[in-house]
Design a protein around this motif. Structure first.
Motif, PDB file in Angstrom:
ATOM      1  N   LEU A  23      38.971  14.059  25.625  1.00 19.19           N
ATOM      2  CA  LEU A  23      39.274  14.709  26.814  1.00 19.19           C
ATOM      3  C   LEU A  23      39.255  13.739  27.970  1.00 19.19           C
ATOM      4  CD1 LEU A  23      36.977  17.817  26.063  1.00 19.19           C
ATOM      5  CD2 LEU A  23      39.707  17.742  25.995  1.00 19.19           C
ATOM      6  N   GLU A  26      35.906  13.087  29.122  1.00 16.86           N
ATOM      7  CA  GLU A  26      35.109  12.185  28.542  1.00 16.86           C
ATOM      8  C   GLU A  26      35.705  10.652  28.815  1.00 16.86           C
ATOM      9  OE1 GLU A  26      34.128  14.808  24.613  1.00 16.86           O
ATOM     10  OE2 GLU A  26      36.034  13.838  24.707  1.00 16.86           O
ATOM     11  N   GLU A  39      30.753  17.689  34.165  1.00 15.56           N
ATOM     12  CA  GLU A  39      30.873  18.856  33.335  1.00 15.56           C
ATOM     13  C   GLU A  39      30.020  19.982  33.252  1.00 15.56           C
ATOM     14  OE1 GLU A  39      30.667  17.826  29.065  1.00 15.56           O
ATOM     15  OE2 GLU A  39      32.102  19.341  28.574  1.00 15.56           O
ATOM     16  N   CYS A  41      30.835  23.931  32.598  1.00 13.56           N
ATOM     17  CA  CYS A  41      31.017  25.026  31.514  1.00 13.56           C
ATOM     18  C   CYS A  41      31.853  24.333  30.258  1.00 13.56           C
ATOM     19  CB  CYS A  41      31.637  26.158  32.170  1.00 13.56           C
ATOM     20  SG  CYS A  41      33.528  25.845  32.462  1.00 13.56           S
ATOM     21  N   GLY A  42      32.784  23.367  30.564  1.00 15.79           N
ATOM     22  CA  GLY A  42      33.355  22.754  29.485  1.00 15.79           C
ATOM     23  C   GLY A  42      34.467  23.775  28.996  1.00 15.79           C
ATOM     24  N   MET A  43      34.709  24.784  29.752  1.00 10.58           N
ATOM     25  CA  MET A  43      35.661  25.817  29.172  1.00 10.58           C
ATOM     26  C   MET A  43      36.788  26.168  30.328  1.00 10.58           C
ATOM     27  SD  MET A  43      34.571  26.009  26.155  1.00 10.58           S
ATOM     28  CE  MET A  43      34.858  27.601  25.341  1.00 10.58           C
ATOM     29  N   GLY A  44      36.851  25.489  31.257  1.00  8.93           N
ATOM     30  CA  GLY A  44      37.780  25.658  32.232  1.00  8.93           C
ATOM     31  C   GLY A  44      37.665  26.815  33.228  1.00  8.93           C
ATOM     32  N   GLU A  45      36.434  27.119  33.502  1.00 11.86           N
ATOM     33  CA  GLU A  45      36.219  28.282  34.327  1.00 11.86           C
ATOM     34  C   GLU A  45      35.313  27.796  35.472  1.00 11.86           C
ATOM     35  OE1 GLU A  45      34.497  31.446  31.998  1.00 11.86           O
ATOM     36  OE2 GLU A  45      36.129  31.634  30.714  1.00 11.86           O
ATOM     37  N   CYS A  46      34.680  27.015  35.566  1.00 14.16           N
ATOM     38  CA  CYS A  46      33.788  26.326  36.724  1.00 14.16           C
ATOM     39  C   CYS A  46      34.464  25.476  37.830  1.00 14.16           C
ATOM     40  CB  CYS A  46      32.300  26.077  36.399  1.00 14.16           C
ATOM     41  SG  CYS A  46      32.479  24.283  35.717  1.00 14.16           S
ATOM     42  N   GLY A  47      35.230  24.761  37.221  1.00 15.42           N
ATOM     43  CA  GLY A  47      36.059  23.649  38.406  1.00 15.42           C
ATOM     44  C   GLY A  47      35.149  22.399  38.507  1.00 15.42           C
ATOM     45  N   THR A  50      36.848  19.060  38.336  1.00 15.95           N
ATOM     46  CA  THR A  50      38.215  18.997  38.815  1.00 15.95           C
ATOM     47  C   THR A  50      38.570  17.593  39.179  1.00 15.95           C
ATOM     48  OG1 THR A  50      38.170  21.316  39.574  1.00 15.95           O
ATOM     49  CG2 THR A  50      39.785  20.051  40.477  1.00 15.95           C
ATOM     50  N   ASN A  59      41.394  20.724  35.565  1.00 12.19           N
ATOM     51  CA  ASN A  59      40.244  20.829  34.924  1.00 12.19           C
ATOM     52  C   ASN A  59      40.231  19.730  33.944  1.00 12.19           C
ATOM     53  OD1 ASN A  59      39.253  23.132  36.320  1.00 12.19           O
ATOM     54  ND2 ASN A  59      39.976  24.330  34.835  1.00 12.19           N
ATOM     55  N   CYS A  61      38.218  18.969  31.704  1.00 11.44           N
ATOM     56  CA  CYS A  61      37.549  19.309  30.436  1.00 11.44           C
ATOM     57  C   CYS A  61      38.604  19.942  29.592  1.00 11.44           C
ATOM     58  CB  CYS A  61      36.431  20.000  30.623  1.00 11.44           C
ATOM     59  SG  CYS A  61      36.964  22.055  30.960  1.00 11.44           S
ATOM     60  N   LEU A  62      39.808  20.296  30.129  1.00 13.21           N
ATOM     61  CA  LEU A  62      41.029  21.054  29.193  1.00 13.21           C
ATOM     62  C   LEU A  62      42.185  20.035  28.998  1.00 13.21           C
ATOM     63  CD1 LEU A  62      41.276  24.491  31.046  1.00 13.21           C
ATOM     64  CD2 LEU A  62      39.757  23.753  29.023  1.00 13.21           C
ATOM     65  N   ILE A  63      42.131  18.991  29.440  1.00 14.00           N
ATOM     66  CA  ILE A  63      43.215  18.035  29.378  1.00 14.00           C
ATOM     67  C   ILE A  63      43.067  16.904  28.538  1.00 14.00           C
ATOM     68  CG2 ILE A  63      44.655  16.467  30.494  1.00 14.00           C
ATOM     69  CD1 ILE A  63      44.751  18.567  32.625  1.00 14.00           C
TER      70      ILE A  63
END
Lengths: 157, 290
Positions: A23, A26, A39, A41-47, A50, A59, A61-63
């Motif tokens: 990711l 990482e 990092e 939440c690791g799930m794209g909810e907390c920002g 960014t 985010n 963590c999502l890319i």
């Protein structure tokens, strides 16, 4: 499985072969040592993770890191110019818009993307731009004020 | 949180993507924006041996058209939210886009992903349903189309075969005088998933106050997003009154099958959908008649 990419991070160019399942988060933290990006939440909810990808808040963590190929990344470490902090960083300090600090990098990066696009946002526009960034310590008032303060100071300049 | 390893493909054109999908579709996941897929892969809900990254298919990123609007499947939610073209041609889609998730999600998430993941809470679904959109589906066998109103089968399940993908949406122009509204009550966490949502498209005769056309679709109120045809039928030809709006908002409850989950109870959803539907209809009619 690896793929060669070419990416610019905080004005520095990197050319390397990277694991395709790695990711962007990482890559920034573990490979480049840019641990300002957090990092949570690791799930794209907390920002908290960014960063700016070609100027847009995303985010990390999502890319996939390979999706940064031929792109420009800016992290919190890339905002200060030599010894001078970014006006947003100054403003967060001045306003005390920080408690534990874990959300701060993400908050500032989202705010940076907003100000780049709209240098004079009103409170509701600031709230909308920061809606994807969560602070669990205290609240958002000082954070929103800190962003607004930068807009105000740049207006009078 | 890390991703498990997978075999990775980066097709440079649609044809290449479709042939990969034809070979590996049964064990592959398609990566578009990834805002839904990556969390699912991290949780191991989706265990893909092959990942087909279609981000490079820029040919699927467009907003254009005149009497028939066309939106490419890889158009980002943010691209729709910020489109001046859509502000004139189809403000409903622009408004809806602005209510999905938050900036970081909208910057990468795509309209195709929002639809083909088939979440009951997918916000673009009710909007596209009232617009009577057509979905273009591609595979190595060629292209075909289907109505968005028959696209969803179950939560996470659509009419798409394993070797097919969405390539674009066709949206017919709405008649003069027609107004559209999207309403949503998001859950409290930052993901902002709808506890309930409704899209309404309607027009009313300015002189008589009689409803000429009404289309209503709801999200998070059934296993899939649904059109509420019975409620629509009940409204058309009626003169607007508080009574008819109350009857319609009751009818909509009969057409839906809400459940209780982490975001809200069944009862709360029923309450929301009645209030939001009536409110949206009143808003449209009030603006039309005044």
């Amino acid at each position: 499985m690896k793929k060669r990419i070419e990416v610019t991070v905080n004005s520095e160019k990197y050319e390397l072969a990277i694991e395709t399942h790695k990711l962007l988060l990482e890559f920034l933290r573990d490979d480049l040592g840019l641990t300002g990006t957090k990092e949570s939440c690791g799930m794209g909810e907390c920002g908290a993770c960014t960063v700016l990808l070609d100027g847009k808040a995303v985010n990390s963590c999502l890319i996939l890191a390979v999706d940064a190929d031929r792109k420009v990344i800016t992290t919190i470490e890339g905002l200060a110019k030599e010894q001078n902090l970014d006006p947003l960083q100054e403003s967060f300090i001045k306003m005390g818009a920080i408690q534990c600090g874990f959300c701060t990098s993400g908050m500032i990066m989202s705010a940076k993307a907003l100000l780049n696009e709209n240098p004079n946002p009103d409170i509701s526009e600031i709230k909308k731009a920061l809606a994807g960034n969560i602070c669990r310590c205290t609240g958002y008032k000082k954070i929103i004020k800190a962003v607004r303060m930068v807009a105000d100071s740049q207006k009078t300049r | 949180m890390k991703l498990r390893k997978f075999k990775y493909y980066e097709p440079q054109g649609l044809e290449e993507a479709l042939s990969l999908l034809d070979r590996f579709g049964h064990v592959a996941a398609i990566l578009a924006g990834g805002t839904d897929l990556v969390p699912l892969m991290k949780q191991k809900t989706v265990q893909a041996k092959h990942l087909i990254n279609i981000k490079h298919l820029t040919e699927l990123d467009f907003i254009r058209g005149d009497s028939m609007l066309e939106i490419g499947a890889l158009t980002t939610i943010r691209g729709i939210e910020k489109s001046d073209f859509l502000q004139k041609k189809c403000p409903l889609l622009r408004d809806t886009a602005g209510r999905i998730g938050y900036v970081q999600i909208r910057n990468v998430g795509t309209i195709g992903g929002n639809i083909c993941n088939a979440s009951p809470a997918a916000d673009f679904a009710p909007a596209l349903m009232v617009l009577d959109a057509t979905v273009e589906i591609a595979s190595v066998d060629g292209k075909k189309s289907a109505s968005i109103n028959s696209f969803f089968l179950n939560p996470g399940e659509t009419i798409l075969d394993k070797n097919e993908m969405i390539t674009r949406f066709w949206i017919p122009r709405t008649d003069e005088g027609t107004r559209c509204i999207f309403r949503k009550v998001p859950s409290g966490n930052s993901s902002g998933l709808a506890i309930a949502s409704v899209a309404v498209l309607s027009s009313v005769d300015k002189v008589s106050g009689v409803v000429r056309e009404a289309r209503i679709a709801v999200g998070s109120m059934a296993p899939t997003p649904i059109r509420c045809f019975k409620t629509e039928k009940l409204l058309v030809g009626e003169k607007i009154s508080d009574e008819i709006l109350n009857i319609a908002s009751q009818k909509i409850v009969e057409e839906t099958k809400p459940i209780s989950d982490i975001r809200g109870s069944r009862e709360y959803r029923i309450h929301l959908i009645k209030v939001m539907t009536k409110d949206a209809l009143m808003d449209i009619y009030w603006r039309n008649l005044s």
